[in-house]
Design a protein around this motif. Structure first.
Motif, PDB file in Angstrom:
ATOM      1  N   LYS A   1     -21.361  20.614   4.913  1.00  0.00           N
ATOM      2  CA  LYS A   1     -20.094  20.070   5.409  1.00  0.00           C
ATOM      3  C   LYS A   1     -19.121  21.146   5.857  1.00  0.00           C
ATOM      4  CE  LYS A   1     -20.554  15.645   3.367  1.00  0.00           C
ATOM      5  NZ  LYS A   1     -20.871  15.144   2.069  1.00  0.00           N
ATOM      6  N   ASP A   2     -19.366  22.399   5.494  1.00  0.00           N
ATOM      7  CA  ASP A   2     -18.500  23.476   5.956  1.00  0.00           C
ATOM      8  C   ASP A   2     -18.994  24.093   7.262  1.00  0.00           C
ATOM      9  OD1 ASP A   2     -20.715  24.737   4.873  1.00  0.00           O
ATOM     10  OD2 ASP A   2     -19.599  25.849   3.364  1.00  0.00           O
ATOM     11  N   TYR A   3     -20.036  23.534   7.854  1.00  0.00           N
ATOM     12  CA  TYR A   3     -20.544  23.954   9.150  1.00  0.00           C
ATOM     13  C   TYR A   3     -19.805  23.110  10.184  1.00  0.00           C
ATOM     14  CZ  TYR A   3     -24.092  25.390  12.617  1.00  0.00           C
ATOM     15  OH  TYR A   3     -24.751  25.932  13.687  1.00  0.00           O
ATOM     16  N   GLY A   4     -18.937  23.729  10.968  1.00  0.00           N
ATOM     17  CA  GLY A   4     -18.096  22.997  11.911  1.00  0.00           C
ATOM     18  C   GLY A   4     -18.897  22.144  12.879  1.00  0.00           C
ATOM     19  N   ILE A   5     -18.375  20.961  13.189  1.00  0.00           N
ATOM     20  CA  ILE A   5     -19.079  20.022  14.049  1.00  0.00           C
ATOM     21  C   ILE A   5     -19.342  20.597  15.442  1.00  0.00           C
ATOM     22  CG2 ILE A   5     -17.034  18.806  14.875  1.00  0.00           C
ATOM     23  CD1 ILE A   5     -20.260  17.076  13.885  1.00  0.00           C
ATOM     24  N   LEU A   6     -18.451  21.464  15.911  1.00  0.00           N
ATOM     25  CA  LEU A   6     -18.637  22.059  17.235  1.00  0.00           C
ATOM     26  C   LEU A   6     -19.272  23.450  17.178  1.00  0.00           C
ATOM     27  CD1 LEU A   6     -15.290  20.996  18.926  1.00  0.00           C
ATOM     28  CD2 LEU A   6     -17.538  19.918  19.109  1.00  0.00           C
ATOM     29  N   GLN A   7     -19.554  23.889  15.963  1.00  0.00           N
ATOM     30  CA  GLN A   7     -20.100  25.244  15.802  1.00  0.00           C
ATOM     31  C   GLN A   7     -21.548  25.288  16.261  1.00  0.00           C
ATOM     32  OE1 GLN A   7     -19.853  26.590  11.793  1.00  0.00           O
ATOM     33  NE2 GLN A   7     -21.133  28.362  12.122  1.00  0.00           N
ATOM     34  N   GLN A   8     -21.907  26.349  16.895  1.00  0.00           N
ATOM     35  CA  GLN A   8     -23.301  26.640  17.159  1.00  0.00           C
ATOM     36  C   GLN A   8     -23.439  28.143  17.224  1.00  0.00           C
ATOM     37  OE1 GLN A   8     -24.753  26.491  21.489  1.00  0.00           O
ATOM     38  NE2 GLN A   8     -23.478  24.679  21.285  1.00  0.00           N
TER      39      GLN A   8
ATOM     40  N   VAL B   1     -27.567  16.584  -0.299  1.00  0.00           N
ATOM     41  CA  VAL B   1     -26.231  16.194   0.130  1.00  0.00           C
ATOM     42  C   VAL B   1     -25.305  17.316  -0.313  1.00  0.00           C
ATOM     43  CG1 VAL B   1     -24.422  14.441   0.024  1.00  0.00           C
ATOM     44  CG2 VAL B   1     -26.809  13.774  -0.275  1.00  0.00           C
ATOM     45  N   HIS B   2     -24.373  17.693   0.547  1.00  0.00           N
ATOM     46  CA  HIS B   2     -23.473  18.813   0.267  1.00  0.00           C
ATOM     47  C   HIS B   2     -22.079  18.298  -0.082  1.00  0.00           C
ATOM     48  CE1 HIS B   2     -21.220  22.581   1.841  1.00  0.00           C
ATOM     49  NE2 HIS B   2     -21.582  22.765   0.588  1.00  0.00           N
ATOM     50  N   TYR B   3     -21.579  18.752  -1.229  1.00  0.00           N
ATOM     51  CA  TYR B   3     -20.215  18.458  -1.660  1.00  0.00           C
ATOM     52  C   TYR B   3     -19.518  19.797  -1.888  1.00  0.00           C
ATOM     53  CZ  TYR B   3     -22.075  13.792  -2.531  1.00  0.00           C
ATOM     54  OH  TYR B   3     -22.666  12.557  -2.385  1.00  0.00           O
ATOM     55  N   PRO B   4     -18.906  20.381  -0.870  1.00  0.00           N
ATOM     56  CA  PRO B   4     -18.405  21.755  -0.950  1.00  0.00           C
ATOM     57  C   PRO B   4     -17.312  21.998  -1.984  1.00  0.00           C
ATOM     58  CG  PRO B   4     -17.749  20.728   1.122  1.00  0.00           C
ATOM     59  CD  PRO B   4     -18.666  19.769   0.434  1.00  0.00           C
ATOM     60  N   LYS B   5     -16.623  20.976  -2.435  1.00  0.00           N
ATOM     61  CA  LYS B   5     -15.536  21.173  -3.398  1.00  0.00           C
ATOM     62  C   LYS B   5     -16.007  21.157  -4.848  1.00  0.00           C
ATOM     63  CE  LYS B   5     -12.090  19.544  -0.205  1.00  0.00           C
ATOM     64  NZ  LYS B   5     -11.138  18.550   0.183  1.00  0.00           N
ATOM     65  N   ARG B   6     -17.248  20.777  -5.086  1.00  0.00           N
ATOM     66  CA  ARG B   6     -17.775  20.756  -6.451  1.00  0.00           C
ATOM     67  C   ARG B   6     -18.325  22.124  -6.840  1.00  0.00           C
ATOM     68  NH1 ARG B   6     -21.886  15.711  -6.479  1.00  0.00           N
ATOM     69  NH2 ARG B   6     -23.222  17.515  -6.249  1.00  0.00           N
TER      70      ARG B   6
ATOM     71  N   LEU C   1     -40.959  18.754   3.982  1.00  0.00           N
ATOM     72  CA  LEU C   1     -39.659  18.268   3.510  1.00  0.00           C
ATOM     73  C   LEU C   1     -38.810  19.397   2.936  1.00  0.00           C
ATOM     74  CD1 LEU C   1     -40.953  14.997   1.816  1.00  0.00           C
ATOM     75  CD2 LEU C   1     -39.842  15.216   4.062  1.00  0.00           C
ATOM     76  N   GLU C   2     -39.424  20.287   2.160  1.00  0.00           N
ATOM     77  CA  GLU C   2     -38.680  21.424   1.610  1.00  0.00           C
ATOM     78  C   GLU C   2     -38.237  22.371   2.709  1.00  0.00           C
ATOM     79  OE1 GLU C   2     -40.749  21.462  -2.808  1.00  0.00           O
ATOM     80  OE2 GLU C   2     -41.183  23.131  -1.448  1.00  0.00           O
ATOM     81  N   ARG C   3     -39.065  22.540   3.722  1.00  0.00           N
ATOM     82  CA  ARG C   3     -38.667  23.389   4.850  1.00  0.00           C
ATOM     83  C   ARG C   3     -37.458  22.801   5.568  1.00  0.00           C
ATOM     84  NH1 ARG C   3     -43.540  24.809   8.615  1.00  0.00           N
ATOM     85  NH2 ARG C   3     -41.829  25.824   9.733  1.00  0.00           N
ATOM     86  N   GLU C   4     -37.412  21.485   5.710  1.00  0.00           N
ATOM     87  CA  GLU C   4     -36.268  20.850   6.366  1.00  0.00           C
ATOM     88  C   GLU C   4     -34.998  21.030   5.535  1.00  0.00           C
ATOM     89  OE1 GLU C   4     -34.968  16.618   8.358  1.00  0.00           O
ATOM     90  OE2 GLU C   4     -36.565  16.610   6.867  1.00  0.00           O
ATOM     91  N   VAL C   5     -35.090  20.846   4.214  1.00  0.00           N
ATOM     92  CA  VAL C   5     -33.921  21.030   3.345  1.00  0.00           C
ATOM     93  C   VAL C   5     -33.457  22.484   3.402  1.00  0.00           C
ATOM     94  CG1 VAL C   5     -33.134  21.004   0.934  1.00  0.00           C
ATOM     95  CG2 VAL C   5     -34.439  19.076   1.850  1.00  0.00           C
ATOM     96  N   TYR C   6     -34.401  23.415   3.434  1.00  0.00           N
ATOM     97  CA  TYR C   6     -34.037  24.829   3.571  1.00  0.00           C
ATOM     98  C   TYR C   6     -33.337  25.075   4.910  1.00  0.00           C
ATOM     99  CZ  TYR C   6     -34.492  29.724   4.743  1.00  0.00           C
ATOM    100  OH  TYR C   6     -34.226  30.997   5.175  1.00  0.00           O
ATOM    101  N   ASP C   7     -33.900  24.535   5.973  1.00  0.00           N
ATOM    102  CA  ASP C   7     -33.373  24.758   7.320  1.00  0.00           C
ATOM    103  C   ASP C   7     -31.975  24.171   7.499  1.00  0.00           C
ATOM    104  OD1 ASP C   7     -33.342  25.558   9.976  1.00  0.00           O
ATOM    105  OD2 ASP C   7     -34.793  24.077  10.660  1.00  0.00           O
ATOM    106  N   MET C   8     -31.746  23.002   6.958  1.00  0.00           N
ATOM    107  CA  MET C   8     -30.481  22.301   7.180  1.00  0.00           C
ATOM    108  C   MET C   8     -29.395  22.627   6.149  1.00  0.00           C
ATOM    109  SD  MET C   8     -30.732  20.452   9.938  1.00  0.00           S
ATOM    110  CE  MET C   8     -31.601  21.819  10.675  1.00  0.00           C
ATOM    111  N   PHE C   9     -29.805  22.993   4.907  1.00  0.00           N
ATOM    112  CA  PHE C   9     -28.832  23.229   3.835  1.00  0.00           C
ATOM    113  C   PHE C   9     -28.880  24.638   3.256  1.00  0.00           C
ATOM    114  CE2 PHE C   9     -29.536  18.645   3.765  1.00  0.00           C
ATOM    115  CZ  PHE C   9     -28.251  18.150   3.694  1.00  0.00           C
ATOM    116  N   GLY C  10     -29.971  25.378   3.486  1.00  0.00           N
ATOM    117  CA  GLY C  10     -30.102  26.714   2.924  1.00  0.00           C
ATOM    118  C   GLY C  10     -30.593  26.741   1.484  1.00  0.00           C
TER     119      GLY C  10
END
Length: 158
Positions: free
Chosen positions: A136-143, A53-58, A102-111
């Motif tokens: 959460k800093d990846y814009g919803i319309l970004q691709q 889970v990403h919390y960009p302000k922490r 599972l680790e590959r998915e976390v890497y792919d989606m969160f880095g």
């Protein structure tokens, strides 16, 4: 079990319950040893899921969560640790084969990188994709317009 782990690891483990679901908040440095103990001594023989889970302000922007299940005990537990952007965790693949995907998915989606993973590469998105869509800093319309143009020969639909 929690009392035993608390005696062994002290303040590095905080047992918690939320909505009837047990989990442990664990210091990042204890993760490899604790996961090994949970598998070998406490019979958590199956890793159901591994996510983040990403919390960009922490300062430590990511919660990384292992959902473990014990068939002999018929019990489920979650193990959560916090890491900063750019930090990595040791791979859990040697403990549970399911962690490979599972680790590959976390890497792919969160880095988030997992040291010692046998083949850490994207699993859902194509190689060369820029960014990590579940941050959460990846814009919803970004691709990745460049990737779409180069590989599909079309303009982005956004």
């Amino acid at each position: 079990m929690v009392a035993k782990l608390k005696r062994a690891y002290g303040s590095g483990i905080e047992p918690l319950t939320h909505l009837g679901q047990n989990y442990m908040a664990v210091d990042r440095s204890l993760i490899p040893e604790l996961l090994q103990v949970l598998r070998d001594e406490e019979q958590f023989d199956y890793c159901v899921d591994l996510t983040a889970v990403h919390y960009p302000k922490r300062e430590k922007q990511f919660d990384v969560v292992w959902v473990l299940y014990s068939f002999p005990r018929n019990e489920r537990i979650r193990v959560k640790t916090l890491i900063a952007d750019g930090e990595s965790l040791p791979s859990s693949v040697p403990l549970w084969a399911t962690c490979n995907w599972l680790e590959r998915e976390v890497y792919d989606m969160f880095g988030i990188k997992f040291d010692g993973h046998p083949d850490l590469k994207r699993i859902l998105l194509p190689e060369g994709w820029k960014g990590f869509p579940l941050r959460k800093d990846y814009g919803i319309l970004q691709q990745d317009s460049e990737w779409v143009q180069i590989n599909l020969g079309i303009e982005s639909g956004q």
